[in-house]
Each structure stands twice: as C-alpha cells, then as structure tokens.
Motif scaffolding. Sequence first.
Motif, PDB file in Angstrom:
ATOM      1  N   LYS A  37       0.481  -1.171  -0.051  1.00 54.22           N
ATOM      2  CA  LYS A  37       0.137  -0.030   0.058  1.00 54.22           C
ATOM      3  C   LYS A  37       0.640   1.382  -0.018  1.00 54.22           C
ATOM      4  O   LYS A  37       0.544   2.414  -0.787  1.00 54.22           O
ATOM      5  N   TRP A  38       1.899   1.338   0.470  1.00 52.82           N
ATOM      6  CA  TRP A  38       2.574   2.702   0.535  1.00 52.82           C
ATOM      7  C   TRP A  38       3.200   2.665  -0.631  1.00 52.82           C
ATOM      8  O   TRP A  38       3.693   3.836  -1.191  1.00 52.82           O
ATOM      9  N   LEU A  39       2.923   1.730  -1.295  1.00 56.35           N
ATOM     10  CA  LEU A  39       4.195   1.583  -2.334  1.00 56.35           C
ATOM     11  C   LEU A  39       3.298   2.498  -4.102  1.00 56.35           C
ATOM     12  O   LEU A  39       3.194   3.093  -4.994  1.00 56.35           O
ATOM     13  N   GLU A  40       2.290   1.641  -3.822  1.00 55.67           N
ATOM     14  CA  GLU A  40       0.635   1.799  -4.670  1.00 55.67           C
ATOM     15  C   GLU A  40       1.128   3.654  -5.519  1.00 55.67           C
ATOM     16  O   GLU A  40       0.407   3.925  -6.179  1.00 55.67           O
TER      17      GLU A  40
END
Length: 70
Positions: A37-40
């Motif tokens: 989620k932190w990279l999306e």
Amino acid sequence: MDYKKRKRLSLLILIVGMPLYVIFAVTVMSNIDRLPKWLELPTYVILGLAWALPFKWVFLGIGKEDPDQK
C-alpha cells in the motif's frame, strides 16, 4: 516549431497518445502482483505524470493567444 503545428501535435497527443498510454499503464499495473500500500500511491502518481513530461514543450503556451498573429 510554430504555434499551429504545436497545437495540432498537442491534440494528436491527447486524442491518440493519451488513451494508448492509459492502456499501457493499466496493462503494466494489472500484470504485476499487488504492490504494498505504501508503494501504490507513488507508483500511480509517477505513471500519471510520466506521459506528460516528454511532451511539456509541446503543451507550453497552447492555451494562450497565437503569438504569430500579432
């Protein structure tokens, strides 16, 4: 490149190039596994801006009055 050619090229980029890039970006994102989620969010922001950066010179000043008409 004169104003008229840049205006036509910008329309071509928006009408043809943008949908092709969207198809490309969606295909790339669907073929890789789910990102953390932190990279999306950064990935989608980068993909959203990546199409416009090479064409910045084409779109510069297109919304203004034709400078050749003065």
